[in-house]
Motif scaffolding. Sequence first.
Motif, PDB file in Angstrom:
ATOM      1  N   GLU A 146      13.846 -12.218 -21.603  1.00  0.00           N
ATOM      2  CA  GLU A 146      15.191 -12.784 -21.472  1.00  0.00           C
ATOM      3  C   GLU A 146      15.184 -14.172 -20.836  1.00  0.00           C
ATOM      4  N   GLY A 147      13.991 -14.743 -20.653  1.00  0.00           N
ATOM      5  CA  GLY A 147      13.905 -16.129 -20.216  1.00  0.00           C
ATOM      6  C   GLY A 147      13.453 -16.361 -18.788  1.00  0.00           C
ATOM      7  N   LEU A 148      13.098 -15.300 -18.073  1.00  0.00           N
ATOM      8  CA  LEU A 148      12.658 -15.440 -16.686  1.00  0.00           C
ATOM      9  C   LEU A 148      11.157 -15.758 -16.637  1.00  0.00           C
ATOM     10  N   THR A 149      10.764 -16.683 -15.785  1.00  0.00           N
ATOM     11  CA  THR A 149       9.356 -16.993 -15.567  1.00  0.00           C
ATOM     12  C   THR A 149       8.799 -15.994 -14.569  1.00  0.00           C
ATOM     13  N   VAL A 150       7.721 -15.291 -14.924  1.00  0.00           N
ATOM     14  CA  VAL A 150       7.230 -14.202 -14.073  1.00  0.00           C
ATOM     15  C   VAL A 150       5.704 -14.171 -14.023  1.00  0.00           C
ATOM     16  N   THR A 151       5.198 -13.631 -12.919  1.00  0.00           N
ATOM     17  CA  THR A 151       3.804 -13.213 -12.827  1.00  0.00           C
ATOM     18  C   THR A 151       3.789 -11.857 -12.115  1.00  0.00           C
ATOM     19  N   ILE A 152       2.771 -11.076 -12.427  1.00  0.00           N
ATOM     20  CA  ILE A 152       2.614  -9.765 -11.803  1.00  0.00           C
ATOM     21  C   ILE A 152       1.243  -9.694 -11.140  1.00  0.00           C
ATOM     22  N   ILE A 153       1.235  -9.207  -9.913  1.00  0.00           N
ATOM     23  CA  ILE A 153      -0.002  -9.001  -9.165  1.00  0.00           C
ATOM     24  C   ILE A 153      -0.257  -7.499  -9.074  1.00  0.00           C
ATOM     25  N   ASN A 154      -1.459  -7.072  -9.443  1.00  0.00           N
ATOM     26  CA  ASN A 154      -1.842  -5.650  -9.378  1.00  0.00           C
ATOM     27  C   ASN A 154      -2.928  -5.450  -8.325  1.00  0.00           C
ATOM     28  N   PRO A 155      -2.535  -5.295  -7.059  1.00  0.00           N
ATOM     29  CA  PRO A 155      -3.539  -5.127  -6.020  1.00  0.00           C
ATOM     30  C   PRO A 155      -4.155  -3.731  -6.034  1.00  0.00           C
ATOM     31  N   GLY A 156      -5.369  -3.649  -5.515  1.00  0.00           N
ATOM     32  CA  GLY A 156      -5.979  -2.349  -5.281  1.00  0.00           C
ATOM     33  C   GLY A 156      -5.471  -1.786  -3.977  1.00  0.00           C
ATOM     34  N   ILE A 157      -6.271  -0.980  -3.305  1.00  0.00           N
ATOM     35  CA  ILE A 157      -5.888  -0.442  -2.004  1.00  0.00           C
ATOM     36  C   ILE A 157      -5.954  -1.588  -1.002  1.00  0.00           C
ATOM     37  N   ILE A 158      -4.809  -1.874  -0.372  1.00  0.00           N
ATOM     38  CA  ILE A 158      -4.681  -3.067   0.469  1.00  0.00           C
ATOM     39  C   ILE A 158      -5.002  -2.731   1.923  1.00  0.00           C
ATOM     40  N   LEU A 159      -5.944  -3.468   2.481  1.00  0.00           N
ATOM     41  CA  LEU A 159      -6.323  -3.310   3.881  1.00  0.00           C
ATOM     42  C   LEU A 159      -5.710  -4.442   4.696  1.00  0.00           C
ATOM     43  N   GLY A 160      -5.037  -4.076   5.791  1.00  0.00           N
ATOM     44  CA  GLY A 160      -4.415  -5.098   6.619  1.00  0.00           C
ATOM     45  C   GLY A 160      -4.021  -4.563   7.973  1.00  0.00           C
ATOM     46  N   ASP A 161      -3.724  -5.465   8.882  1.00  0.00           N
ATOM     47  CA  ASP A 161      -3.377  -5.070  10.243  1.00  0.00           C
ATOM     48  C   ASP A 161      -1.865  -4.983  10.439  1.00  0.00           C
ATOM     49  N   GLY A 162      -1.483  -4.310  11.517  1.00  0.00           N
ATOM     50  CA  GLY A 162      -0.087  -4.287  11.943  1.00  0.00           C
ATOM     51  C   GLY A 162       0.702  -3.058  11.561  1.00  0.00           C
ATOM     52  N   PHE A 163       0.198  -2.272  10.620  1.00  0.00           N
ATOM     53  CA  PHE A 163       0.937  -1.093  10.154  1.00  0.00           C
ATOM     54  C   PHE A 163       0.007   0.116  10.223  1.00  0.00           C
ATOM     55  N   TRP A 164      -0.272   0.548  11.434  1.00  0.00           N
ATOM     56  CA  TRP A 164      -1.300   1.550  11.674  1.00  0.00           C
ATOM     57  C   TRP A 164      -0.846   2.972  11.406  1.00  0.00           C
ATOM     58  N   ASP A 165       0.459   3.168  11.198  1.00  0.00           N
ATOM     59  CA  ASP A 165       0.973   4.524  10.987  1.00  0.00           C
ATOM     60  C   ASP A 165       1.357   4.809   9.548  1.00  0.00           C
ATOM     61  N   SER A 166       0.952   3.937   8.627  1.00  0.00           N
ATOM     62  CA  SER A 166       1.299   4.137   7.220  1.00  0.00           C
ATOM     63  C   SER A 166       0.264   3.465   6.325  1.00  0.00           C
ATOM     64  N   GLY A 167       0.233   3.888   5.047  1.00  0.00           N
ATOM     65  CA  GLY A 167      -0.652   3.266   4.073  1.00  0.00           C
ATOM     66  C   GLY A 167      -2.099   3.239   4.507  1.00  0.00           C
ATOM     67  N   SER A 168      -2.773   2.138   4.173  1.00  0.00           N
ATOM     68  CA  SER A 168      -4.193   2.023   4.516  1.00  0.00           C
ATOM     69  C   SER A 168      -4.412   1.888   6.018  1.00  0.00           C
ATOM     70  N   GLY A 169      -3.366   1.537   6.769  1.00  0.00           N
ATOM     71  CA  GLY A 169      -3.493   1.472   8.222  1.00  0.00           C
ATOM     72  C   GLY A 169      -3.881   2.809   8.813  1.00  0.00           C
ATOM     73  N   LEU A 170      -3.475   3.882   8.117  1.00  0.00           N
ATOM     74  CA  LEU A 170      -3.837   5.220   8.575  1.00  0.00           C
ATOM     75  C   LEU A 170      -5.338   5.472   8.485  1.00  0.00           C
ATOM     76  N   LEU A 171      -6.037   4.749   7.605  1.00  0.00           N
ATOM     77  CA  LEU A 171      -7.490   4.874   7.538  1.00  0.00           C
ATOM     78  C   LEU A 171      -8.102   4.506   8.886  1.00  0.00           C
ATOM     79  N   PHE A 172      -7.633   3.388   9.449  1.00  0.00           N
ATOM     80  CA  PHE A 172      -8.145   2.951  10.748  1.00  0.00           C
ATOM     81  C   PHE A 172      -7.760   3.952  11.838  1.00  0.00           C
ATOM     82  N   THR A 173      -6.502   4.400  11.808  1.00  0.00           N
ATOM     83  CA  THR A 173      -6.031   5.339  12.825  1.00  0.00           C
ATOM     84  C   THR A 173      -6.769   6.669  12.742  1.00  0.00           C
ATOM     85  N   ASN A 174      -6.937   7.172  11.520  1.00  0.00           N
ATOM     86  CA  ASN A 174      -7.619   8.462  11.352  1.00  0.00           C
ATOM     87  C   ASN A 174      -9.091   8.389  11.749  1.00  0.00           C
TER      88      ASN A 174
END
Length: 334
Positions: free
Chosen positions: A169-197
């Motif tokens: 319909e005319g919108l300029t777009v890109t899509i990013i398909n990340p794998g399992i994302i590792l990052g700091d600051g969110f230790w109680d959810s997502g991959s942050g739980l890997l560090f916590t566990n």
Amino acid sequence: MILVTGATGLVGSHLLLQLLEYGQEVRAMYRNVVGLEKTRSLFRSHNRETLFEKIEWIQADITDIPSLEKAFPNIDYVYHCAALISFAPNDETLLRKINIEGTANIVNFCLAYQVKKLCHVSSIAALGDLKEFEDTITEDTEWNPEVAHSDYAISKYGAEMEVWRGLQEGLTVTIINPGIILGDGFWDSGSGLLFTNVANGLSFFTKGSSGFVGVNDVVKSMIQSMESDISGERFIVIADNISYQDIVKNIAVSIKVKAPKRHAKPWMTEIYWRLDALLSFVLNRKRVMSRFMASSLHQTHQYSNEKIKSALGFHFQDIETCIDEIAAYYPHKK
């Protein structure tokens, strides 16, 4: 001005951090004060709290159209990071509403407000299924509707269909398909739980593998794809294909705790997810492990990152270094 949806999640928060360091003018969506404070804490841990004050925050929800009316005026670029990540069977309806309907709303508003470009954060879960003679998943691997997929994967695939509709319909777009994302600051959810566990004495590991990537690389890939002239393309964003055993071992080394030593075999996780389903029903609590999650822990998936390296000249940080940097922010590091 730039609009960031899902700005209080792992990717959205780190995206805000980088955009503000680049001097960009940013409007960010949040749903509740709890999420807002998590993002503030991330900025504080990076000694960037003064940058946090420069964000124009607006309370809005991608499934609530009236709230989006307040978010879109004077917006030129949109990073759509908002999504629900869940593998719980009873979240099917919510996954479809947030990930598919919510993305459709964002696409419609981008079109209505003549946004210059949309960058949509998808997932490797939305990629296609290998045929018998194939061994590596690429951006062109075809989705097979006859293959069983998790509700989460279906919802992310459906979200991509809405983005491709916007392109038509005319919108300029890109899509990013990340794998399992590792990052700091969110230790109680997502991959942050890997560090916590792992920090709490995780005993078991599995020998399956997947694509892993650091959150900073995800954010950099988003910004580079947004600033490029590329449109109508999706990019797999992973640094490497690594076994879960090696990931938890590297995390243990980085936070200086004992690594898990027991191999959880497929029959063990089969029992676990069934027991978890029973306990969640009896105790009325959220599921810890689903059938799809249990199965994926033993599957070996290979993903190619050649497209983004070729198209954008992108260079990934190696996962061991990434884990070391994340571990430096872990609050209970010994």
